[in-house]
Scaffold this motif. Structure first.
Motif, PDB file in Angstrom:
ATOM      1  N   TRP A 142     -27.732  72.060 -11.752  1.00 42.85           N
ATOM      2  CA  TRP A 142     -29.238  72.409 -11.335  1.00 42.85           C
ATOM      3  C   TRP A 142     -29.335  73.362 -10.056  1.00 42.85           C
ATOM      4  CZ3 TRP A 142     -33.697  73.500 -13.615  1.00 42.85           C
ATOM      5  CH2 TRP A 142     -34.896  73.900 -12.808  1.00 42.85           C
ATOM      6  N   ASN A 143     -28.624  72.832  -9.138  1.00 45.02           N
ATOM      7  CA  ASN A 143     -28.778  73.598  -7.777  1.00 45.02           C
ATOM      8  C   ASN A 143     -28.411  75.107  -7.865  1.00 45.02           C
ATOM      9  OD1 ASN A 143     -29.706  71.111  -6.614  1.00 45.02           O
ATOM     10  ND2 ASN A 143     -27.438  70.814  -5.865  1.00 45.02           N
ATOM     11  N   VAL A 144     -27.463  75.493  -8.782  1.00 45.46           N
ATOM     12  CA  VAL A 144     -26.945  76.766  -8.712  1.00 45.46           C
ATOM     13  C   VAL A 144     -28.160  77.775  -9.579  1.00 45.46           C
ATOM     14  CG1 VAL A 144     -25.225  78.314 -10.145  1.00 45.46           C
ATOM     15  CG2 VAL A 144     -24.574  76.082  -9.306  1.00 45.46           C
ATOM     16  N   VAL A 145     -28.800  77.216 -10.440  1.00 49.13           N
ATOM     17  CA  VAL A 145     -29.777  78.330 -11.082  1.00 49.13           C
ATOM     18  C   VAL A 145     -31.396  77.723 -10.809  1.00 49.13           C
ATOM     19  CG1 VAL A 145     -28.509  78.043 -13.313  1.00 49.13           C
ATOM     20  CG2 VAL A 145     -30.347  76.395 -13.005  1.00 49.13           C
ATOM     21  N   ILE A 152     -33.896  78.095 -17.084  1.00 55.50           N
ATOM     22  CA  ILE A 152     -34.551  77.560 -18.368  1.00 55.50           C
ATOM     23  C   ILE A 152     -33.373  77.185 -19.092  1.00 55.50           C
ATOM     24  CG2 ILE A 152     -36.278  79.358 -18.273  1.00 55.50           C
ATOM     25  CD1 ILE A 152     -34.564  81.117 -20.229  1.00 55.50           C
ATOM     26  N   TYR A 153     -32.033  77.488 -19.007  1.00 57.68           N
ATOM     27  CA  TYR A 153     -31.005  76.940 -19.579  1.00 57.68           C
ATOM     28  C   TYR A 153     -30.395  75.624 -18.995  1.00 57.68           C
ATOM     29  CZ  TYR A 153     -30.805  81.631 -21.297  1.00 57.68           C
ATOM     30  OH  TYR A 153     -31.269  82.862 -22.009  1.00 57.68           O
ATOM     31  N   VAL A 154     -30.864  75.157 -18.009  1.00 60.91           N
ATOM     32  CA  VAL A 154     -30.384  73.784 -17.566  1.00 60.91           C
ATOM     33  C   VAL A 154     -31.271  72.897 -17.249  1.00 60.91           C
ATOM     34  CG1 VAL A 154     -29.180  72.820 -15.589  1.00 60.91           C
ATOM     35  CG2 VAL A 154     -28.605  75.338 -16.194  1.00 60.91           C
ATOM     36  N   SER A 155     -31.206  71.514 -17.600  1.00 65.20           N
ATOM     37  CA  SER A 155     -32.176  70.412 -17.312  1.00 65.20           C
ATOM     38  C   SER A 155     -32.447  70.176 -16.103  1.00 65.20           C
ATOM     39  CB  SER A 155     -31.954  69.342 -18.490  1.00 65.20           C
ATOM     40  OG  SER A 155     -32.013  69.800 -19.814  1.00 65.20           O
ATOM     41  N   ASN A 156     -33.623  69.923 -15.578  1.00 65.93           N
ATOM     42  CA  ASN A 156     -33.677  69.533 -14.392  1.00 65.93           C
ATOM     43  C   ASN A 156     -33.822  68.213 -14.155  1.00 65.93           C
ATOM     44  OD1 ASN A 156     -35.094  69.029 -11.727  1.00 65.93           O
ATOM     45  ND2 ASN A 156     -36.534  70.138 -12.253  1.00 65.93           N
ATOM     46  N   PRO A 157     -32.587  67.735 -13.095  1.00 60.92           N
ATOM     47  CA  PRO A 157     -32.460  66.372 -13.157  1.00 60.92           C
ATOM     48  C   PRO A 157     -33.678  65.393 -12.667  1.00 60.92           C
ATOM     49  CG  PRO A 157     -31.346  67.386 -11.502  1.00 60.92           C
ATOM     50  CD  PRO A 157     -31.936  68.402 -12.554  1.00 60.92           C
ATOM     51  N   GLY A 161     -33.364  64.926 -16.734  1.00 54.98           N
ATOM     52  CA  GLY A 161     -32.047  65.483 -17.246  1.00 54.98           C
ATOM     53  C   GLY A 161     -31.966  65.735 -18.481  1.00 54.98           C
ATOM     54  N   GLY A 162     -31.125  65.875 -19.077  1.00 57.64           N
ATOM     55  CA  GLY A 162     -30.930  66.302 -20.849  1.00 57.64           C
ATOM     56  C   GLY A 162     -30.139  65.353 -21.562  1.00 57.64           C
ATOM     57  N   LEU A 163     -29.936  65.728 -22.955  1.00 59.80           N
ATOM     58  CA  LEU A 163     -29.061  64.625 -23.422  1.00 59.80           C
ATOM     59  C   LEU A 163     -27.839  64.632 -23.193  1.00 59.80           C
ATOM     60  CD1 LEU A 163     -30.457  63.324 -26.022  1.00 59.80           C
ATOM     61  CD2 LEU A 163     -31.676  65.376 -25.078  1.00 59.80           C
ATOM     62  N   PRO A 233     -32.451  75.905 -29.647  1.00 59.83           N
ATOM     63  CA  PRO A 233     -32.539  77.298 -29.789  1.00 59.83           C
ATOM     64  C   PRO A 233     -31.747  78.246 -28.984  1.00 59.83           C
ATOM     65  CG  PRO A 233     -34.617  76.054 -30.263  1.00 59.83           C
ATOM     66  CD  PRO A 233     -33.482  75.271 -29.669  1.00 59.83           C
ATOM     67  N   SER A 234     -31.676  78.020 -27.728  1.00 63.90           N
ATOM     68  CA  SER A 234     -30.765  78.830 -26.912  1.00 63.90           C
ATOM     69  C   SER A 234     -29.559  78.925 -26.829  1.00 63.90           C
ATOM     70  CB  SER A 234     -31.789  78.672 -25.367  1.00 63.90           C
ATOM     71  OG  SER A 234     -31.403  77.210 -25.164  1.00 63.90           O
ATOM     72  N   GLU A 235     -28.936  77.927 -27.239  1.00 59.32           N
ATOM     73  CA  GLU A 235     -27.599  77.984 -27.203  1.00 59.32           C
ATOM     74  C   GLU A 235     -26.712  77.491 -28.473  1.00 59.32           C
ATOM     75  OE1 GLU A 235     -26.486  74.830 -24.025  1.00 59.32           O
ATOM     76  OE2 GLU A 235     -27.618  76.179 -22.215  1.00 59.32           O
ATOM     77  N   TRP A 236     -26.109  78.378 -29.072  1.00 61.57           N
ATOM     78  CA  TRP A 236     -25.370  78.091 -30.585  1.00 61.57           C
ATOM     79  C   TRP A 236     -24.257  77.021 -30.252  1.00 61.57           C
ATOM     80  CZ3 TRP A 236     -20.280  78.189 -30.468  1.00 61.57           C
ATOM     81  CH2 TRP A 236     -19.445  79.048 -29.315  1.00 61.57           C
ATOM     82  N   TRP A 237     -23.790  76.633 -29.276  1.00 62.27           N
ATOM     83  CA  TRP A 237     -22.746  75.593 -28.880  1.00 62.27           C
ATOM     84  C   TRP A 237     -23.439  74.366 -28.818  1.00 62.27           C
ATOM     85  CZ3 TRP A 237     -23.577  79.558 -25.771  1.00 62.27           C
ATOM     86  CH2 TRP A 237     -24.148  79.371 -24.472  1.00 62.27           C
TER      87      TRP A 237
END
Length: 255
Positions: A142-145, A152-157, A161-163, A233-237
């Motif tokens: 998160w610190n990087v983005v 928008i691609y990284v969940s804010n801790p 956070g995220g899954l 939606p934003s990441e196919w992987w």
């Protein structure tokens, strides 16, 4: 006179015994020099096979009841992208983690996806790029983005956070019989519209993505959904086993 003879006889016997001992010792020394002695000079103790030492992070994830996916299906390949600096952050984030750990429910679902894939394409295998991600690693990411368009691609801790931080998400692709990744239109970890799954038809029409890449994405997406995962939606992987609300209510956040 009798005592004198007896003493003389005893002295002779002792002399003969000493001579015999000297002779036998000499023979043994000669045999040792000639290499004919069969008795080992020391006892060789067989060593037990060494057990690979787990990293501190791996032991921590073990202690939480998470599962190393390779322990239940060694055909699934693992190349963690954050175990090198070749990722969007340009940093090595996993200093000692090389295994893909998941919550048991997610691990079983990935194994199911692998079975579905190999039923349809026996030579193909799933390739895991990231799995469980402790929250303190999420913070570094998160610190990087933070404060950029990539946030928008990284969940804010700070928001839970995220899954990945619950062991319920996996970043995954497919490799072929030669171990080469299938064309998916973009590399894994590409932060841009070309990686969005809701833009695929437009990308193909505009020539920014091939039809083959689209079909490969659909193959991955179909088997992962059939195994119980949800898309992002934003990441196919990227695939989640549950919603964020379910994760917060029923699962433990991994610090």
């Amino acid at each position: 006179m009798y005592l004198g003879c007896k003493a003389l006889s005893m002295n002779k016997t002792v002399y003969i015994l000493f001579a015999l001992i000297f002779f036998l010792s000499s023979c043994k020394i000669e045999k040792q020099k000639e290499g004919t002695v069969t008795e080992p000079a020391f006892t060789v103790v067989a060593k037990e096979p060494s057990v690979p030492v787990k990293s501190r992070t791996a032991m921590y994830l073990d202690s939480l009841g998470l599962i190393n996916i390779s322990d239940i299906d060694s055909t699934i390949q693992v190349r963690l992208m954050y175990a090198t600096s070749d990722n969007f952050t340009g940093q090595l984030l996993y200093e000692d983690l090389r295994e893909a750990y998941l919550h048991p429910n997610a691990a079983r679902a990935v194994v199911r996806a692998q079975q579905l894939l190999q039923k349809e394409h026996p030579g193909y295998r799933l390739l895991i790029h990231d799995a469980t991600r402790p929250l303190h690693i999420q913070q570094k990411m998160w610190n990087v983005v933070k404060g950029t368009s990539k946030s928008i691609y990284v969940s804010n801790p700070a928001r839970g956070g995220g899954l990945h931080n619950y062991g319920l998400a996996v970043d995954i692709s497919i490799i072929d019989e030669q171990g080469q990744p299938l064309d998916m239109g973009t590399p894994v970890d590409y932060l841009g519209v070309e990686a969005h799954i809701d833009q695929e038809n437009r990308l193909v029409t505009s020539g920014k993505m091939s039809e083959e890449a689209l079909q490969n994405r659909l193959l991955l997406r179909n088997i992962m959904k059939e195994a119980g995962f949800r898309t992002l939606p934003s990441e196919w992987w990227h695939f989640n086993l549950h919603s964020r609300d379910t994760a917060k209510q029923q699962y433990k956040l991994i610090q």
